[in-house]
Write a protein that holds these residues in place. Sequence first.
Motif, mmCIF file in Angstrom:
data_model
loop_
_atom_site.group_PDB
_atom_site.id
_atom_site.type_symbol
_atom_site.label_atom_id
_atom_site.label_comp_id
_atom_site.label_asym_id
_atom_site.label_seq_id
_atom_site.Cartn_x
_atom_site.Cartn_y
_atom_site.Cartn_z
ATOM 1 N N PRO A 276 0.857 -1.232 0.064
ATOM 2 C CA PRO A 276 -0.062 0.029 0.064
ATOM 3 C C PRO A 276 0.870 1.243 0.047
ATOM 4 N N VAL A 277 0.584 2.218 -0.670
ATOM 5 C CA VAL A 277 1.202 3.408 -0.708
ATOM 6 C C VAL A 277 0.916 4.259 0.343
ATOM 7 N N PRO A 278 1.808 4.929 1.117
ATOM 8 C CA PRO A 278 1.652 5.544 2.313
ATOM 9 C C PRO A 278 0.884 6.745 2.071
ATOM 10 N N PRO A 279 0.305 7.548 3.069
ATOM 11 C CA PRO A 279 -0.451 8.725 2.638
ATOM 12 C C PRO A 279 0.602 9.558 2.416
ATOM 13 N N HIS A 280 0.038 10.756 1.545
ATOM 14 C CA HIS A 280 1.191 11.964 1.218
ATOM 15 C C HIS A 280 2.257 11.625 0.354
ATOM 16 N N THR A 281 2.107 10.576 -0.305
ATOM 17 C CA THR A 281 3.166 9.853 -1.175
ATOM 18 C C THR A 281 2.740 10.313 -2.617
ATOM 19 N N GLY A 282 3.510 10.825 -3.371
ATOM 20 C CA GLY A 282 3.635 11.071 -4.826
ATOM 21 C C GLY A 282 4.918 10.071 -5.702
ATOM 22 N N THR A 283 4.400 9.675 -6.728
ATOM 23 C CA THR A 283 5.669 8.983 -7.626
ATOM 24 C C THR A 283 5.593 9.404 -8.926
ATOM 25 N N ALA A 284 6.632 9.490 -9.593
ATOM 26 C CA ALA A 284 6.523 9.726 -10.969
ATOM 27 C C ALA A 284 7.599 8.984 -11.895
ATOM 28 N N TYR A 285 7.575 8.870 -12.966
ATOM 29 C CA TYR A 285 8.643 8.229 -13.821
ATOM 30 C C TYR A 285 8.603 8.957 -15.073
ATOM 31 N N THR A 286 9.801 9.032 -15.753
ATOM 32 C CA THR A 286 10.058 9.320 -17.124
ATOM 33 C C THR A 286 11.313 8.699 -17.845
ATOM 34 N N LYS A 287 11.215 8.457 -19.077
ATOM 35 C CA LYS A 287 12.488 8.143 -19.739
ATOM 36 C C LYS A 287 12.823 8.959 -20.766
ATOM 37 N N PHE A 288 13.861 8.913 -21.054
ATOM 38 C CA PHE A 288 14.582 9.848 -22.305
ATOM 39 C C PHE A 288 14.896 8.744 -23.507
ATOM 40 N N ASN A 289 14.181 8.942 -24.669
ATOM 41 C CA ASN A 289 14.561 7.774 -25.537
ATOM 42 C C ASN A 289 14.518 8.728 -26.695
ATOM 43 N N VAL A 290 15.321 8.132 -27.730
ATOM 44 C CA VAL A 290 15.351 8.969 -29.111
ATOM 45 C C VAL A 290 14.266 8.480 -29.913
ATOM 46 N N ILE A 291 13.811 7.314 -29.869
ATOM 47 C CA ILE A 291 12.643 7.002 -30.800
ATOM 48 C C ILE A 291 11.542 6.534 -29.770
ATOM 49 N N GLU A 292 10.337 7.167 -30.102
ATOM 50 C CA GLU A 292 9.234 7.122 -29.058
ATOM 51 C C GLU A 292 8.947 5.554 -29.252
#
Length: 291
Positions: free
Chosen positions: A174-190
Amino acid sequence: MITDFEYFAPKTLKEALTLLDKYGDECKVIAGGQSLLILMRQGLVAPQYLIDIKGISELSYIKSEGKQGLRIGALTTHRTIEKSPVFRDKLGVLTEMENRLASIQTRNWGTIGGNICHADPAGDPAPVLMALNATLRMASLKGDRTMAVEDFSLDYFETALEPGELLTEIVIPPVPPHTGTAYTKFNVIESDLATVGVAVSITLDSGDGICQDVRIALGASAPTPIRAKQAEAVLRGKKITDVLLKEAGEIASTEAEPISDIYASEEYRRELVEVLVKRVGKEALARAKQA
Ligand SMILES: Cc1cc2nc3c(=O)[nH]c(=O)nc-3n(C[C@H](O)[C@H](O)[C@H](O)COP(=O)(O)OP(=O)(O)OC[C@H]3O[C@@H](n4cnc5c(N)ncnc54)[C@H](O)[C@@H]3O)c2cc1C
């Protein structure tokens, strides 16, 4: 050219484990085939026996179980996760990650378990699951065992799976309260693999907004996905500012052990880690404040 092999399509986990136990090193498991078939076509993998587990329906599910968190069967496809309302409502970071993984065709066939077991350090799911503190369940005829996602990859395309073992489940606590998670990737070709991928999860204290916990995971930055623990230490216990996020990014870039290849030089990848940790950290912080 693909060499001849004997093909099995077990319908239950027990049947699959029995075949794995019987044929040992001479067999290979195939799930969606999106990574394995490329290696077989190149002649890099040439099993005598191929065990196709895609038809084992008991390993394809998404379950939301309150205090036990979320459980994903290893054979759940990327597309199923991407489209699942469970994740869209509770863990949008997984929906976002899957939405940028490969093409729809590949997401329709490829499984989350196959992706993790392929252990490509540039794979998208592992850093996100590490940021979410997920664990893996494995089964063999000897029984089950569990392991943190971050301990599973041992080297390029090498995992902690023992002979006779299958990955069966991914468990996200379970994700604790007041938690934010994000992800990104850099890639040349989508729709291609990450040149560098970064996932950040931040948990704030309810009252003063101090960072109670933080997990920073880097993909395509070392032989395996890694946690940037020194960078995390810069943020933990403090009120996070842009200056601290910049410092965390700089430190994470020294923790990375990237290679140079046709997509990017080692130096460029370090730059990407520095920039993306700051950028993704900022997004995770904004989400934590709204959570
Ligand atoms: C054109 C293309 C683009 C892609 N782009 C991306 C991308 O952007 N991001 C990304 O992360 N991935 C990407 N991939 C990888 C792909 O999405 C698959 O998710 C993944 O690598 C393999 O999943 P699969 O189910 O097809 O596994 P398979 O290819 O069937 O198997 C992969 C490996 O895992 C083993 N295995 C499979 N399931 C299990 C199990 N349950 N237990 C034990 N061992 C198991 C197999 O023996 C094999 O060694 C791309 C692939 C292609 C072809």
